[in-house]
Design a protein around this motif. Structure first.
Motif, PDB file in Angstrom:
ATOM      1  N   SER A 254       0.823  -1.211   0.000  1.00  0.00           N
ATOM      2  CA  SER A 254       0.000   0.000   0.000  1.00  0.00           C
ATOM      3  C   SER A 254       0.855   1.258   0.000  1.00  0.00           C
ATOM      4  CB  SER A 254      -0.925  -0.005   1.213  1.00  0.00           C
ATOM      5  OG  SER A 254      -1.771  -1.132   1.201  1.00  0.00           O
ATOM      6  N   ILE A 255       1.939   1.253   0.774  1.00  0.00           N
ATOM      7  CA  ILE A 255       2.817   2.427   0.837  1.00  0.00           C
ATOM      8  C   ILE A 255       3.487   2.670  -0.508  1.00  0.00           C
ATOM      9  CG2 ILE A 255       4.955   3.309   1.842  1.00  0.00           C
ATOM     10  CD1 ILE A 255       4.096   1.942   4.477  1.00  0.00           C
ATOM     11  N   PHE A 256       4.032   1.624  -1.114  1.00  0.00           N
ATOM     12  CA  PHE A 256       4.710   1.786  -2.406  1.00  0.00           C
ATOM     13  C   PHE A 256       3.735   2.208  -3.501  1.00  0.00           C
ATOM     14  CE2 PHE A 256       8.138  -0.974  -0.590  1.00  0.00           C
ATOM     15  CZ  PHE A 256       9.172  -0.066  -0.767  1.00  0.00           C
ATOM     16  N   ILE A 257       2.545   1.624  -3.525  1.00  0.00           N
ATOM     17  CA  ILE A 257       1.555   2.000  -4.537  1.00  0.00           C
ATOM     18  C   ILE A 257       1.117   3.446  -4.345  1.00  0.00           C
ATOM     19  CG2 ILE A 257      -0.826   1.611  -5.293  1.00  0.00           C
ATOM     20  CD1 ILE A 257      -0.379  -1.360  -4.941  1.00  0.00           C
ATOM     21  N   THR A 258       0.885   3.836  -3.107  1.00  0.00           N
ATOM     22  CA  THR A 258       0.463   5.209  -2.826  1.00  0.00           C
ATOM     23  C   THR A 258       1.528   6.212  -3.245  1.00  0.00           C
ATOM     24  OG1 THR A 258      -0.889   4.466  -0.956  1.00  0.00           O
ATOM     25  CG2 THR A 258      -0.305   6.790  -1.024  1.00  0.00           C
ATOM     26  N   LEU A 259       2.778   5.960  -2.857  1.00  0.00           N
ATOM     27  CA  LEU A 259       3.867   6.870  -3.239  1.00  0.00           C
ATOM     28  C   LEU A 259       4.048   6.905  -4.752  1.00  0.00           C
ATOM     29  CD1 LEU A 259       6.530   6.039  -0.487  1.00  0.00           C
ATOM     30  CD2 LEU A 259       5.018   8.027  -0.608  1.00  0.00           C
ATOM     31  N   GLY A 260       3.961   5.743  -5.393  1.00  0.00           N
ATOM     32  CA  GLY A 260       4.111   5.686  -6.843  1.00  0.00           C
ATOM     33  C   GLY A 260       3.011   6.449  -7.562  1.00  0.00           C
ATOM     34  N   LYS A 261       1.776   6.281  -7.124  1.00  0.00           N
ATOM     35  CA  LYS A 261       0.662   6.976  -7.767  1.00  0.00           C
ATOM     36  C   LYS A 261       0.739   8.485  -7.546  1.00  0.00           C
ATOM     37  CE  LYS A 261      -2.907   3.433  -8.155  1.00  0.00           C
ATOM     38  NZ  LYS A 261      -4.288   3.056  -7.811  1.00  0.00           N
ATOM     39  N   LEU A 262       1.150   8.899  -6.359  1.00  0.00           N
ATOM     40  CA  LEU A 262       1.289  10.335  -6.100  1.00  0.00           C
ATOM     41  C   LEU A 262       2.408  10.926  -6.946  1.00  0.00           C
ATOM     42  CD1 LEU A 262       0.848  10.509  -2.215  1.00  0.00           C
ATOM     43  CD2 LEU A 262      -0.809  11.110  -3.980  1.00  0.00           C
ATOM     44  N   PHE A 263       3.503  10.188  -7.094  1.00  0.00           N
ATOM     45  CA  PHE A 263       4.639  10.672  -7.879  1.00  0.00           C
ATOM     46  C   PHE A 263       4.259  10.799  -9.356  1.00  0.00           C
ATOM     47  CE2 PHE A 263       8.482   9.727 -10.408  1.00  0.00           C
ATOM     48  CZ  PHE A 263       9.284  10.787 -10.003  1.00  0.00           C
ATOM     49  N   THR A 264       3.759   9.727  -9.936  1.00  0.00           N
ATOM     50  CA  THR A 264       3.425   9.756 -11.363  1.00  0.00           C
ATOM     51  C   THR A 264       2.222  10.656 -11.638  1.00  0.00           C
ATOM     52  OG1 THR A 264       2.062   7.757 -11.087  1.00  0.00           O
ATOM     53  CG2 THR A 264       4.355   7.456 -11.767  1.00  0.00           C
ATOM     54  N   GLY A 265       1.259  10.647 -10.738  1.00  0.00           N
ATOM     55  CA  GLY A 265       0.069  11.468 -10.941  1.00  0.00           C
ATOM     56  C   GLY A 265       0.353  12.955 -10.879  1.00  0.00           C
ATOM     57  N   SER A 266       1.195  13.366  -9.913  1.00  0.00           N
ATOM     58  CA  SER A 266       1.520  14.792  -9.787  1.00  0.00           C
ATOM     59  C   SER A 266       2.366  15.271 -10.962  1.00  0.00           C
ATOM     60  CB  SER A 266       2.238  15.055  -8.464  1.00  0.00           C
ATOM     61  OG  SER A 266       3.432  14.290  -8.384  1.00  0.00           O
ATOM     62  N   LEU A 267       3.319  14.467 -11.409  1.00  0.00           N
ATOM     63  CA  LEU A 267       4.165  14.863 -12.537  1.00  0.00           C
ATOM     64  C   LEU A 267       3.363  14.932 -13.839  1.00  0.00           C
ATOM     65  CD1 LEU A 267       7.537  12.971 -11.942  1.00  0.00           C
ATOM     66  CD2 LEU A 267       7.153  15.434 -11.895  1.00  0.00           C
TER      67      LEU A 267
END
Length: 279
Positions: free
Chosen positions: A80-93
């Motif tokens: 959950s932590i890795f998916i959340t961080l990944g989605k926030l990173f790719t989504g914000s960029l």
């Protein structure tokens, strides 16, 4: 005076309706907590009893004995932590790119990306995705449960719409001060976007934590299964008739999402309020 009285009455009625709605929503969670701390004879008593008598901790101990529940909780937490961080990173960029830059094919690619929101991914993509994961040899690994979910159209759309609400004057001022696009993104946009990022974090973490079908398919060994699969395993175990144990596992599974929500509650509410205000 009459208008003020009507407003007071409306406010009181509205507050009462909110309290009733909150109790109805919280009732299943409260019932699960009560059942998790009571012995089997209390759970199956007739007529049903709703007030707890003491604290029966054995249900929680048994939940961790029936399956490797602690390891499964750790699996869910890491995923959950890795998916959340990944989605926030790719989504914000990606949201920043679509909101602040004009490039060839930007509208077409954004519309195509937006159209993927209407595709039932778990039904349409699960077979080809599993074939890819199998060929890569990623079954029973964290890679299989995180890599396919590190980006989503929902986060891109959410961040793009939010970045559009930030006045262009901020970007112009940053350019005058000599800031590069990435400096403007990291030092201006992201600090201003904390409420929407917190809201997205809660949504993404809850989605990843509650994943059931995909982890059940790609994790064939118990040591790699997640907490939602663990609850199903407990229900299918020999002690499945003991709903106290099942509810104990359910309460433990609920805690991380509840803790995250209450920790980011203020920012989450601000994101909901801010999403309806433009400019």
């Amino acid at each position: 005076m009459k208008r003020s009285k009507k407003r007071i009455i409306k406010t009181i009625v509205f507050e009462i309706l909110l309290i009733i709605s909150s109790l109805l929503i919280f009732a299943p969670i409260l019932l699960a907590i009560i059942m998790s701390i009571q012995p089997p004879e209390f759970v199956f008593s007739y007529p049903p009893k709703f007030l707890p008598r003491g604290f029966f901790v054995q249900n929680y101990i048994d939940a961790f004995k029936i399956v490797p529940f602690a390891r499964m909780i750790l699996n869910s937490a890491l995923i959950s932590i890795f998916i959340t961080l990944g989605k926030l990173f790719t989504g914000s960029l990606s949201g920043y790119a679509y909101a602040n830059f004009s490039f060839k094919g930007s509208k077409i690619t954004f519309y195509v990306l937006f159209a993927t929101l209407f595709i039932p991914a778990e039904i349409v993509l699960i077979v080809p995705l599993f074939r890819i994961i199998s060929r890569l040899g990623w079954t029973n690994t964290y890679w299989a449960m995180t890599i396919p979910f590190l980006a989503s159209a929902t986060n891109t759309f959410l961040m793009q719409q939010h970045f559009k609400t930030i006045p262009k004057e901020f970007e112009d001022a940053a350019r005058i001060d000599g800031a590069t696009p990435m400096q403007y993104f990291t030092k201006v946009l992201l600090p201003l976007s904390r409420p929407i990022i917190a809201g997205a974090a809660i949504i993404n973490f809850t989605y990843a934590w509650n994943m059931y079908l995909w982890p059940m398919i790609v994790a064939m060994e118990d040591r790699m299964k997640t907490v939602q699969v663990a609850i199903n395993m407990i229900m299918n175990a020999e002690s499945s008739n003991n709903w106290g144990i099942i509810m104990a596992a359910t309460v433990v599974a609920l805690l991380p999402t509840l803790i995250l929500f209450f920790a980011l509650q203020d920012l989450f509410v601000k994101s909901l309020v801010g999403s309806g205000v433009k400019g």
